[in-house]
Design a protein around this motif. Structure first.
Motif, PDB file in Angstrom:
ATOM      1  N   CYS A   1       1.263  -1.096  -0.891  1.00 18.60           N
ATOM      2  CA  CYS A   1      -0.020  -0.181   0.144  1.00 18.60           C
ATOM      3  C   CYS A   1       0.995   1.419  -0.434  1.00 18.60           C
ATOM      4  O   CYS A   1       0.606   2.489  -0.457  1.00 18.60           O
ATOM      5  CB  CYS A   1      -0.394  -0.212   1.090  1.00 18.60           C
ATOM      6  SG  CYS A   1      -0.285  -0.047   2.640  1.00 18.60           S
ATOM      7  N   THR A   2       1.884   1.199   0.417  1.00 16.77           N
ATOM      8  CA  THR A   2       2.950   2.607   0.594  1.00 16.77           C
ATOM      9  C   THR A   2       3.459   2.883  -0.901  1.00 16.77           C
ATOM     10  O   THR A   2       3.321   3.985  -0.586  1.00 16.77           O
ATOM     11  CB  THR A   2       4.043   2.257   1.736  1.00 16.77           C
ATOM     12  OG1 THR A   2       3.467   2.161   2.980  1.00 16.77           O
ATOM     13  CG2 THR A   2       4.735   3.599   1.739  1.00 16.77           C
TER      14      THR A   2
ATOM     15  N   VAL B   1       8.855  -0.334   0.354  1.00 20.73           N
ATOM     16  CA  VAL B   1       8.992   0.608  -0.445  1.00 20.73           C
ATOM     17  C   VAL B   1       9.500   0.703  -1.516  1.00 20.73           C
ATOM     18  O   VAL B   1       9.294   1.147  -2.739  1.00 20.73           O
ATOM     19  CB  VAL B   1       9.240   1.452   0.570  1.00 20.73           C
ATOM     20  CG1 VAL B   1       9.066   3.148  -0.160  1.00 20.73           C
ATOM     21  CG2 VAL B   1       7.858   1.998   2.289  1.00 20.73           C
TER      22      VAL B   1
ATOM     23  N   THR C   1      11.264   5.897   5.824  1.00 26.11           N
ATOM     24  CA  THR C   1      10.942   4.206   6.000  1.00 26.11           C
ATOM     25  C   THR C   1      11.696   3.661   7.083  1.00 26.11           C
ATOM     26  O   THR C   1      11.403   3.106   7.529  1.00 26.11           O
ATOM     27  CB  THR C   1      11.128   4.011   4.659  1.00 26.11           C
ATOM     28  OG1 THR C   1      12.363   3.401   3.890  1.00 26.11           O
ATOM     29  CG2 THR C   1      10.297   3.968   3.709  1.00 26.11           C
TER      30      THR C   1
ATOM     31  N   VAL D   1       6.887   6.874   6.014  1.00 28.93           N
ATOM     32  CA  VAL D   1       5.976   5.715   6.022  1.00 28.93           C
ATOM     33  C   VAL D   1       6.480   5.024   7.305  1.00 28.93           C
ATOM     34  O   VAL D   1       6.338   3.388   7.695  1.00 28.93           O
ATOM     35  CB  VAL D   1       6.046   5.290   5.074  1.00 28.93           C
ATOM     36  CG1 VAL D   1       5.448   5.130   4.209  1.00 28.93           C
ATOM     37  CG2 VAL D   1       7.846   4.613   4.295  1.00 28.93           C
TER      38      VAL D   1
ATOM     39  N   ASN E   1       6.741   3.645  11.403  1.00 26.73           N
ATOM     40  CA  ASN E   1       5.582   3.383  11.965  1.00 26.73           C
ATOM     41  C   ASN E   1       6.073   3.626  14.217  1.00 26.73           C
ATOM     42  O   ASN E   1       6.707   3.618  13.671  1.00 26.73           O
ATOM     43  CB  ASN E   1       5.004   1.891  12.521  1.00 26.73           C
ATOM     44  CG  ASN E   1       4.165   1.989  11.747  1.00 26.73           C
ATOM     45  OD1 ASN E   1       3.321   2.362  10.570  1.00 26.73           O
ATOM     46  ND2 ASN E   1       4.247   0.179  10.589  1.00 26.73           N
TER      47      ASN E   1
ATOM     48  N   VAL F   1       2.598   5.935  12.451  1.00 23.46           N
ATOM     49  CA  VAL F   1       3.040   6.700  11.215  1.00 23.46           C
ATOM     50  C   VAL F   1       2.690   8.174  11.418  1.00 23.46           C
ATOM     51  O   VAL F   1       3.176   9.142  11.087  1.00 23.46           O
ATOM     52  CB  VAL F   1       2.285   5.214   9.812  1.00 23.46           C
ATOM     53  CG1 VAL F   1       1.024   6.337   9.689  1.00 23.46           C
ATOM     54  CG2 VAL F   1       2.902   6.898   8.423  1.00 23.46           C
TER      55      VAL F   1
ATOM     56  N   SER G   1       1.949   8.209   5.529  1.00 21.71           N
ATOM     57  CA  SER G   1       1.411   6.749   4.707  1.00 21.71           C
ATOM     58  C   SER G   1       1.463   5.562   5.706  1.00 21.71           C
ATOM     59  O   SER G   1       2.399   5.201   5.629  1.00 21.71           O
ATOM     60  CB  SER G   1       1.408   7.058   3.013  1.00 21.71           C
ATOM     61  OG  SER G   1       0.549   5.694   2.553  1.00 21.71           O
TER      62      SER G   1
ATOM     63  N   THR H   1       1.757   1.452   6.209  1.00 22.34           N
ATOM     64  CA  THR H   1       2.493   0.495   5.855  1.00 22.34           C
ATOM     65  C   THR H   1       1.666  -0.482   6.012  1.00 22.34           C
ATOM     66  O   THR H   1       0.366  -0.752   6.452  1.00 22.34           O
ATOM     67  CB  THR H   1       4.128   0.504   6.443  1.00 22.34           C
ATOM     68  OG1 THR H   1       3.502  -0.092   7.962  1.00 22.34           O
ATOM     69  CG2 THR H   1       4.954   2.364   6.550  1.00 22.34           C
TER      70      THR H   1
END
Length: 186
Positions: A3-4, A33, A115, A156, A158, A160, A181, A183
């Motif tokens: 999704c990221t 990513v 990230t 991205v 956490n 997040v 966004s 993850t």
């Protein structure tokens, strides 16, 4: 597609960044990513260079990009190994540069994708994990800003929401230039 990376491509679209024909430089290539973002940019008809530690004159390579995303890994050996993985996985006939990179490459970037974060240890609480990731985020945002970066920051890591807020405060950027966004870990 994680999704990221899909979210990153959507943010580029909504921000009016033309990907077709653009030269994109991706700094970092994690399986979650970096690699998927590179492949999605290729799918959107961008010419993609993925950078690693053997990049000659990385700042010059980064400046060549119309789109630049950075996912910098603290473990340089792992970054180099991942660059080899993506090279071996590329279809024949495609010409793509793969490199590991440093924070200097962020100077002329339009977008930096943050990230980095610690993995939760067995028995560790989310609050304890947060403390470690706050320290990591502080260090990375400071290094990105020291490069002269003045683009869009996409977080991205956490958790997040909290780390995006922290990155925004640390950067001093207007809120329209710092995004978060979720993850695949969320």
């Amino acid at each position: 597609v994680p999704c990221t990376p899909a979210g990153i491509i959507e943010i580029l679209r909504r921000s009016g960044v033309a990907m077709q024909g653009a030269r994109a430089v991706v700094i970092g290539r994690s399986d979650i990513v970096g690699k998927p973002v590179a492949m999605l940019l290729l799918h959107n008809h961008a010419t993609v260079t993925i950078c690693h530690s053997k990049t000659r004159d990385l700042p010059a390579v980064a400046r060549e990009g119309d789109i630049l995303g950075a996912a910098i890994r603290a473990n340089r050996e792992k970054a180099e190994a991942e660059s080899q993985d993506i090279l071996q996985g590329m279809p024949l006939g495609k010409s793509v540069g793969v490199y590991a990179a440093d924070y200097e490459g962020c100077a002329d970037a339009e977008i930096v994708i943050l990230t980095a974060g610690a993995k939760q240890k067995p028995g560790e609480t989310r609050v304890e994990l947060l403390d470690r990731n706050v320290a990591i985020t502080r260090s990375i945002v400071g290094s990105i800003l020291a490069s002269g970066f003045a683009g869009i920051l996409l977080v991205v890591t956490n958790p997040v929401d909290i780390l995006t807020h922290l990155a925004w405060k640390l950067s001093g950027f207007p809120e329209s230039r710092v995004f978060g966004s979720g993850t695949v870990l969320d």
